[in-house]
Design a protein around this motif. Structure first.
Motif, PDB file in Angstrom:
ATOM      1  N   PRO A 477      -2.345  -4.458   1.802  1.00  0.00           N
ATOM      2  CA  PRO A 477      -2.342  -3.018   1.448  1.00  0.00           C
ATOM      3  C   PRO A 477      -1.824  -2.115   2.550  1.00  0.00           C
ATOM      4  CG  PRO A 477      -4.403  -4.072   0.768  1.00  0.00           C
ATOM      5  CD  PRO A 477      -3.653  -5.086   1.587  1.00  0.00           C
ATOM      6  N   TRP A 478      -1.908  -2.541   3.814  1.00  0.00           N
ATOM      7  CA  TRP A 478      -1.427  -1.681   4.899  1.00  0.00           C
ATOM      8  C   TRP A 478       0.069  -1.416   4.788  1.00  0.00           C
ATOM      9  CZ3 TRP A 478       2.344  -3.939   7.810  1.00  0.00           C
ATOM     10  CH2 TRP A 478       2.397  -5.332   7.815  1.00  0.00           C
ATOM     11  N   LEU A 479       0.802  -2.248   4.015  1.00  0.00           N
ATOM     12  CA  LEU A 479       2.238  -2.017   3.860  1.00  0.00           C
ATOM     13  C   LEU A 479       2.533  -0.718   3.123  1.00  0.00           C
ATOM     14  CD1 LEU A 479       3.551  -5.611   3.044  1.00  0.00           C
ATOM     15  CD2 LEU A 479       4.013  -4.267   5.084  1.00  0.00           C
ATOM     16  N   TRP A 480       1.579  -0.265   2.271  1.00  0.00           N
ATOM     17  CA  TRP A 480       1.810   1.009   1.571  1.00  0.00           C
ATOM     18  C   TRP A 480       2.027   2.140   2.582  1.00  0.00           C
ATOM     19  CZ3 TRP A 480       3.391   0.833  -3.091  1.00  0.00           C
ATOM     20  CH2 TRP A 480       2.894  -0.095  -4.008  1.00  0.00           C
ATOM     21  N   LEU A 482       3.281   1.889   5.545  1.00  0.00           N
ATOM     22  CA  LEU A 482       4.628   1.737   6.107  1.00  0.00           C
ATOM     23  C   LEU A 482       5.680   2.254   5.135  1.00  0.00           C
ATOM     24  CD1 LEU A 482       6.399   0.662   8.382  1.00  0.00           C
ATOM     25  CD2 LEU A 482       6.373  -1.568   7.269  1.00  0.00           C
ATOM     26  N   TYR A 483       5.514   1.924   3.839  1.00  0.00           N
ATOM     27  CA  TYR A 483       6.484   2.404   2.842  1.00  0.00           C
ATOM     28  C   TYR A 483       6.505   3.927   2.797  1.00  0.00           C
ATOM     29  CZ  TYR A 483       6.312  -2.421   1.037  1.00  0.00           C
ATOM     30  OH  TYR A 483       6.363  -3.769   0.904  1.00  0.00           O
ATOM     31  N   ILE A 484       5.319   4.536   2.775  1.00  0.00           N
ATOM     32  CA  ILE A 484       5.239   5.995   2.654  1.00  0.00           C
ATOM     33  C   ILE A 484       5.866   6.665   3.879  1.00  0.00           C
ATOM     34  CG2 ILE A 484       3.632   7.946   2.619  1.00  0.00           C
ATOM     35  CD1 ILE A 484       1.759   6.174   0.931  1.00  0.00           C
ATOM     36  N   LEU A 485       5.550   6.130   5.061  1.00  0.00           N
ATOM     37  CA  LEU A 485       6.133   6.710   6.275  1.00  0.00           C
ATOM     38  C   LEU A 485       7.645   6.555   6.291  1.00  0.00           C
ATOM     39  CD1 LEU A 485       3.576   5.579   8.999  1.00  0.00           C
ATOM     40  CD2 LEU A 485       3.884   7.855   8.055  1.00  0.00           C
ATOM     41  N   THR A 486       8.128   5.405   5.821  1.00  0.00           N
ATOM     42  CA  THR A 486       9.568   5.163   5.809  1.00  0.00           C
ATOM     43  C   THR A 486      10.283   6.165   4.917  1.00  0.00           C
ATOM     44  OG1 THR A 486       9.184   2.809   6.185  1.00  0.00           O
ATOM     45  CG2 THR A 486      11.350   3.446   5.361  1.00  0.00           C
ATOM     46  N   LEU A 487       9.664   6.519   3.778  1.00  0.00           N
ATOM     47  CA  LEU A 487      10.278   7.474   2.852  1.00  0.00           C
ATOM     48  C   LEU A 487      10.013   8.918   3.265  1.00  0.00           C
ATOM     49  CD1 LEU A 487       9.409   5.748  -0.548  1.00  0.00           C
ATOM     50  CD2 LEU A 487      11.620   5.796   0.593  1.00  0.00           C
ATOM     51  N   ALA A 488       8.794   9.176   3.764  1.00  0.00           N
ATOM     52  CA  ALA A 488       8.413  10.558   4.032  1.00  0.00           C
ATOM     53  C   ALA A 488       9.072  11.115   5.288  1.00  0.00           C
ATOM     54  CB  ALA A 488       6.893  10.663   4.161  1.00  0.00           C
ATOM     55  N   LEU A 489       9.326  10.252   6.285  1.00  0.00           N
ATOM     56  CA  LEU A 489       9.871  10.750   7.537  1.00  0.00           C
ATOM     57  C   LEU A 489      11.234  11.426   7.373  1.00  0.00           C
ATOM     58  CD1 LEU A 489       9.445  11.021  10.561  1.00  0.00           C
ATOM     59  CD2 LEU A 489      10.491   8.762  10.857  1.00  0.00           C
TER      60      LEU A 489
END
Length: 566
Positions: A477-480, A482-489
Motif C-alpha cells: 500500500p505504501w506505493l500509493w 509514491l504514485y500520488i507524489l509522482t503525479l501531484a508534484l
C-alpha cells in the motif's frame, strides 16, 4: 531588486498567456486521446483474450535420439499406478491412493495441450513408467527435463522425479519410497524452505553399499518459482567429465562437480581421527589464566551494594501520603452466583486511584535509589597468558581404513524407469513434457515446441502496465503514496508557477513609475506597436500552417496586450 522582480512578473505573464493559448487545443486533443485510448484498451483486451486461442498446438516430437518422452496428450496408457503401501506408516494413510488426472492448465492453457496433475491433498502418490530404452552411464551426457506448475502455489510438498535403477526385480506396481533410484531431481518446498534437489546414489566400491550424495544448494532465490503460478522448465545436465548443471527456464541456477560439490563428498578422507586416542589428564587447553601473583587492594570492599538511597532526594510537593495507589472499584457488584463458602469473601476489584492522577504520587514516599560510587563488586585477579598452554587438543590422525578413490562417479547405476513418488498438502501440481536424452540441442528443441508455447501464451495474457501498478500497490500500500507524489508534484509546480493569482506587492511596484525616469504610457504603447510589427514580419517568414503549436506572433501579441493594460 525591482529589476529582478520586473523580469519575474513578466515571465509569469508570458507563461500564463502560453497556458491560456494552449488550453483549448489541449482540451480538444484530450477528448480525442481519451476516446482513442478507450478504443485501444478494448482492442488490447480483445487481443489478450484471443492470444491463447490463436496459438496452434501440436504434440511435440523429439528431433534426435531419446530414452524417454511424455506429453500426456494421449493419456496415461504407459504409466503404472502403485498399489503397494508405504513402510513404517499407519495403515490408514500408508496407501498410495493419491489421485492423478490428465487435464489442461487452469490458467494460460494452450488448447489441446494436457499434462499430469496431482489432485489429492495429504495423500501419498506414486506413478511410474518404463524408459523406451535404459540409459547406461558411459560416454554420453544425461539430460533430464520436465515442466512443473504449482497452480495453487505450494504449502508443503514436492514435485521431483526419480530415475529408477535397473534391476531384475523392478515392478512398477510396487513402486514406493524404498524403491532403489539412481537420481532424484526437482523442486521441493515446506514452510519457508525452498529446495531444488539433485541427489544421486553412489555405490561404495569397497562395501557395495549405496549412499545419497546431495548437490550443494543453489545460490539463488527460488521463492518466485513456487509462488507465481507459472509453468517452469527444470533441466538437469550431467556430463561424463563429472560436471553438472541445473537450469530453470533455460537459465543456469547451479553448477559444479560430482567430485567437489556434493554433500557428503563422494570420496572419503584419506585420514581420520584415531577413535582410541584420548586427551591426557594434564593437558592444559587454557590460553589465559588468573594472575597467581595478583593481590586484592586493601580498599576493595566487596560488601558495598551496587545501589544506595539518594539522601539528597526531597519528597515532591503535593505528594499524597494518605492516598493508596489503587482503590476498590465503587461500581463493581458482587456476582449473583458468588458463594462465600466456596469462593471466600468477595472483594471489589482494584482500580487506579483517581486522586493520584493529578498528584506527583500516592502512598508512602520512599527515597529513590542511585548508583553507589564505592561499589566495585567481587574482586577477581587479572588474566595473563598461560605459560603452560598446550593448544586445543585433537586426536592424532590415522589412515582411513574405509578410504577409496572413485574418479568417475558419473558412472552410476543404469536407469530404466522414471517415477513420481510424492506427498503434498497442496493439490493441482501440474507436470508435463518429460524428456530423457543425451543431447542438449534435442532438449532445447523439445522445450521450444512445448514449454515455449506456454511461455508465449502466459506473456500474451500478462496484464498491462496500469494493472501491474495497481496490483503492486494492493500488495504494498505504501506505493500509493509514491504514485500520488509522482503525479501531484509536476501538477503542483505547474499551478504554482503558471496559474494567474493575486498581484504581489512586487508586481505592483513594477507598474509604479521610477522617480529617476518617468515612463509615458504613450511611449510604451508606441514601443510595443513597433515590437509587434517586427514580430509580424518575422511570423510571416517563418509561419508553417501544418505545425500544430503556439505561434511566436500570437505569443508576442498577448504580451503587448498585457503591457498595454498595465
Amino acid at each position: 531588486m525591482h529589476f529582478q522582480w520586473d523580469w519575474l512578473c513578466l515571465g509569469v505573464l508570458i507563461m500564463s498567456s502560453v497556458t491560456a493559448g494552449m488550453e483549448n487545443e489541449e482540451n480538444l486533443d484530450a477528448d480525442v486521446e481519451v476516446e482513442n485510448f478507450d478504443k485501444q484498451s478494448q482492442e488490447a483486451d480483445a487481443d489478450r483474450d484471443k492470444s491463447s486461442i490463436e496459438v496452434v498446438y501440436e504434440t511435440p516430437k523429439p528431433t534426435g535420439e531419446v530414452y524417454f518422452t511424455e506429453t500426456f496428450d494421449e493419456g496415461l496408457s504407459r504409466w503404472v499406478l502403485s498399489v503397494t503401501l508405504k513402510e513404517d506408516t499407519d495403515d490408514n494413510v500408508a496407501k498410495y491412493d493419491g489421485r492423478w488426472e490428465v487435464e489442461e492448465l487452469k490458467e494460460n492453457a494452450v488448447p489441446g495441450d494436457k499434462g499430469l496433475v496431482l489432485k489429492s491433498v495429504a495423500k501419498y502418490h506414486a506413478i511410474s513408467a518404463m524408459l523406451t530404452k535404459a540409459f547406461v552411464f558411459d560416454d554420453k551426457p544425461l539430460i533430464v527435463q520436465y515442466e512443473v506448475n504449482f497452480q495453487k502455489g505450494i504449502d508443503c510438498g514436492g514435485a521431483y522425479i526419480k530415475l529408477l535403477s535397473s534391476s531384475n526385480g523392478l515392478n512398477l506396481e510396487y513402486f514406493f519410497d524404498k524403491t532403489p533410484y539412481t537420481i532424484m531431481f526437482g523442486p521441493d518446498k515446506c514452510g519457508e524452505d525452498y529446495k531444488l534437489h539433485f541427489i544421486f546414489r553412489h555405490k561404495n566400491p569397497k562395501t557395495g553399499e549405496y549412499d545419497e550424495k546431495h548437490a550443494e544448494r543453489p545460490d539463488v532465490d527460488l521463492k518466485k518459482f513456487y509462488l507465481d503460478k507459472k509453468t517452469h522448465l527444470y533441466t538437469l545436465v550431467l556430463k561424463p567429465d563429472n560436471t553438472f548443471e541445473i537450469l530453470i527456464d533455460q537459465t543456469v541456477v547451479s553448477k559444479g562437480s560430482l567430485l567437489e560439490n556434493m554433500i557428503p563428498p563422494v570420496n572419503p578422507p584419506k585420514e581420520i581421527e584415531d577413535p582410541t586416542d584420548k586427551k591426557p589428564d594434564d593437558w592444559d587447553e587454557r590460553p589465559k589464566i588468573p594472575d597467581p601473583n595478583a593481590v586484592k587492594p586493601d580498599d576493595w570492599d566487596e560488601d558495598e551494594p551496587a545501589k544506595i538511597e539518594d539522601l539528597d532526594a526531597v519528597k515532591p510537593e503535593g505528594w499524597l501520603d494518605d492516598e493508596p495507589q489503587y482503590v476498590p472499584d465503587p461500581n463493581a457488584k458482587k456476582p449473583k452466583d458468588w458463594d462465600e463458602e466456596m469462593d471466600g469473601e468477595w472483594e471489589a476489584p482494584q482500580i487506579p486511584n483517581a486522586k493520584c492522577e493529578t498528584a506527583p504520587g500516592c502512598g508512602e514516599w520512599v527515597r529513590p535509589m542511585k548508583n553507589n560510587p564505592k561499589y566495585k563488586g567481587k574482586w577477581r585477579a587479572p588474566m595473563i597468558d598461560n605459560p603452560n598452554f598446550q593448544g586445543i587438543w585433537s586426536p592424532r590422525k590415522i589412515p582411513n581404513p574405509d578410504y577409496f578413490e572413485d574418479l568417475h562417479p558419473f558412472k552410476m547405476t543404469t536407469v530404466s524407469a522414471v517415477g513420481l513418488e510424492l506427498w503434498s498438502m497442496t493439490s493441482d501440481i501440474y507436470f508435463d513434457n518429460f524428456i530423457v536424452c543425451s543431447e542438449k540441442e534435442v532438449a532445447d528443441r523439445w522445450a521450444a515446441d512445448s514449454w515455449g508455447l506456454k511461455k508465449l501464451v502466459a506473456s500474451a495474457n500478462e496484464p498491462g502496465m496500469f494493472s501491474q501498478l495497481v496490483t503492486a500497490a494492493e500488495e504494498h500500500p505504501w506505493l500509493w503514496v509514491l504514485y500520488i507524489l509522482t503525479l501531484a508534484l509536476p501538477v503542483g509546480l505547474t499551478v504554482l508557477f503558471c496559474w494567474p493569482g493575486k498581484k504581489s506587492d512586487e508586481c505592483i511596484d513594477f507598474k509604479k513609475p521610477d522617480v529617476s525616469k518617468q515612463i509615458i504610457k504613450g511611449e510604451l504603447k508606441e514601443e510595443a506597436e513597433e515590437f509587434e510589427d517586427d514580430e509580424l514580419e518575422e511570423e510571416k517568414e517563418n509561419e508553417d500552417p501544418d505545425e500544430d503549436e503556439i505561434r511566436p506572433g500570437q505569443l508576442q501579441r498577448n504580451i503587448v496586450q498585457l503591457l498595454q493594460l498595465s
